[in-house]
Design an enzyme around this catalytic site. Structure first.
Site, mmCIF file in Angstrom:
data_model
loop_
_atom_site.group_PDB
_atom_site.id
_atom_site.type_symbol
_atom_site.label_atom_id
_atom_site.label_comp_id
_atom_site.label_asym_id
_atom_site.label_seq_id
_atom_site.Cartn_x
_atom_site.Cartn_y
_atom_site.Cartn_z
ATOM 1 N N HIS A 170 12.759 11.791 6.255
ATOM 2 C CA HIS A 170 13.732 12.702 5.639
ATOM 3 C C HIS A 170 13.573 12.807 4.126
ATOM 4 C CE1 HIS A 170 17.289 9.753 4.551
ATOM 5 N NE2 HIS A 170 16.132 9.285 4.147
ATOM 6 N N GLY A 195 0.821 -1.203 0.000
ATOM 7 C CA GLY A 195 0.000 0.000 0.000
ATOM 8 C C GLY A 195 0.852 1.250 0.000
ATOM 9 N N PHE A 207 1.342 4.990 1.925
ATOM 10 C CA PHE A 207 0.964 5.706 3.152
ATOM 11 C C PHE A 207 0.265 7.022 2.848
ATOM 12 C CE2 PHE A 207 5.713 5.845 2.774
ATOM 13 C CZ PHE A 207 5.824 7.094 2.176
#
Length: 335
Positions: free
Chosen positions: A245, A225, A227
Site C-alpha cells: 500500500h 537489503g 527489494f
C-alpha cells in the site's frame, strides 16, 4: 467475523452539521498531537492534576493547555472534574507511554511534519495524483532524521502490538518451512509467527538502517537489503504486511516481480493489508487510502485490484482471509 463495514456504521447527521464537522475535524486531531508529543497523559498521573500542574510539568502555557484539554475531554479523551482537575479516561490512558497498548507513538507519528504537511498539500496531490514526496523520499528523510525515525518505528511497533495477535491467529503457519518477511520492519510479525510455528525458520529482509539494532535468533536470520535493488531470499512463504500500500501500481508491480523471481513455483505469498470494501459506505480502508495519497504516493486496494496485480506478477490468488482486525490476508501462489 463481523462484516468490516458493520464496525463503521454511517452516522446520520443533518447535512449542515455533517459538512461543518468534516471541515473542522483536523482541530481535535491536532490537539491530540500536541498532548501526545508533550507527554501530557503521563504528566496527569493516576490521581489527576490541574491544567496549571500539568503545564508546569510539560512546559506548556497553562491557559492554552486548559483549552486544548477541554476540547479533548468533550470527545472523551481525558475528563474534566470538579475542582478543575483533569483525570484519565480509558481513551486518554492510551496516550501514556507505559500503557501496554500505548498509542502515544502512533499519534505522534501522525503529527510529524513529514506526515501532517502532506495534508496541507493535499490539493496538489489531488491535482497531480501523487504527493510532492513519495514513500522512497520519506524513507530517505527518516534515514537522516533519527528522532523522527525513532517515533515512526515506535508507532509501527504500537500498531503491530494491537493487531498482530489477530493476524497470526487467522492463518495456519504450521506447515511453513522458511518464511521471509519482506520489508518486515523490526521483525515483530515474524517473531510472533515463529512462536506459533516452532518448526519454521524466518528471514527478515529489511533496509540496513531499519534492522541495525535488531537481534538475530537461532531460527531468525537478518538479511539487510532493498527489494528494489537486491535479490530477495529463497523461501516457501513470503510475507508482505503494510508494504504494497505504500507504493503506486508501477512500484507495487516491481516488488511483486522481485518476490516472484525469488519464489519457486508453488511458493506462497501472503499480502497483509487493509482492503478497501468494494461497496459504498464508511470503511477504514477509505480513510487510510487518503493517507497514502497525501503522504506516500501509494494506495489501498480492493480484492479485485490485488488479483490484477498478482496475476501480472505470476501469482494466482487462492483466497482472502479476514482477521479480527482491520487487516485481511490475501493468499496467493506462485505459478
Amino acid at each position: 467475523m463481523a462484516d468490516p463495514e458493520a464496525r463503521h456504521p454511517a452516522v446520520v447527521q443533518a447535512p449542515t452539521d455533517l459538512i461543518a464537522d468534516l471541515a473542522k475535524a483536523h482541530i481535535a486531531a491536532r490537539c491530540l498531537h500536541v498532548v501526545a508529543n508533550t507527554g501530557v497523559a503521563d504528566a496527569i498521573g493516576d490521581s489527576g492534576a490541574t491544567s496549571e500542574q500539568i503545564a508546569e510539568r510539560v512546559g506548556l502555557n497553562a491557559g492554552a493547555l486548559d483549552r486544548v484539554l477541554r476540547l479533548l475531554a468533550a470527545h472523551g479523551v481525558f475528563a474534566h472534574t470538579a475542582g478543575s482537575r483533569y483525570v484519565h479516561t480509558a481513551a486518554s490512558r492510551l496516550l501514556c507511554g507505559d500503557h501496554p497498548q500505548s498509542l502515544r507513538a502512533y499519534v505522534r507519528m501522525t503529527g510529524l511534519p513529514a506526515f501532517w504537511n502532506g495534508f496541507g498539500d493535499l490539493e496538489r496531490a489531488a491535482r497531480a495524483g501523487r504527493p510532492a514526496a513519495d514513500w522512497a523520499g520519506l524513507l530517505q528523510y527518516f534515514a537522516s532524521h533519527a528522532e523522527e525515525s525513532a517515533i515512526f518505528n515506535a508507532a509501527m511497533v504500537a500498531k503491530s502490538r494491537a493487531v498482530l495477535p489477530a493476524v497470526v491467529a487467522a492463518y495456519d503457519f504450521g506447515a511453513c518451512g522458511t518464511i521471509a518477511d519482506v520489508g518486515g520492519g523490526r521483525g515483530h510479525l515474524l517473531a510472533a509467527i515463529l512462536e506459533r510455528a516452532p518448526a519454521a525458520r524466518g528471514i527478515l529482509f529489511e533496509l540496513p538502517h531499519v534492522i541495525a539494532d535488531a537481534v538475530a535468533e537461532p531460527r531468525l536470520t537478518l538479511a539487510p537489503g532493498s527489494f528494489f535493488d537486491d535479490a530477495l531470499p529463497v523461501a516457501d512463504t513470503y510475507l508482505l504486511m503494510d508494504l504494497i500500500h505504500d507504493w503506486d501500481d508501477a512500484d507495487a508491480a516491481r516488488i511483486l516481480a522481485a518476490v516472484r523471481r525469488a519464489a519457486a513455483a508453488g511458493a506462497r505469498l501472503l499480502i497483509i493489508e487493509t482492503l478497501v470494501a468494494e461497496r459504498p459506505g464508511p470503511h477504514f480502508g477509505k480513510t487510510l487510502d487518503i493517507i497514502m495519497l497525501a503522504v506516500t504516493g501509494g494506495k489501498e486496494r480492493t480484492r479485485t485490484q490485488y488479483e490484477q496485480l498478482l496475476e501480472v506478477a505470476g501469482f494466482g490468488v487462492e483466497r482472502v482471509i479476514s482477521t479480527e482486525s482491520q487487516y485481511s490476508i490475501v493468499e496467493a501462489v506462485a505459478r
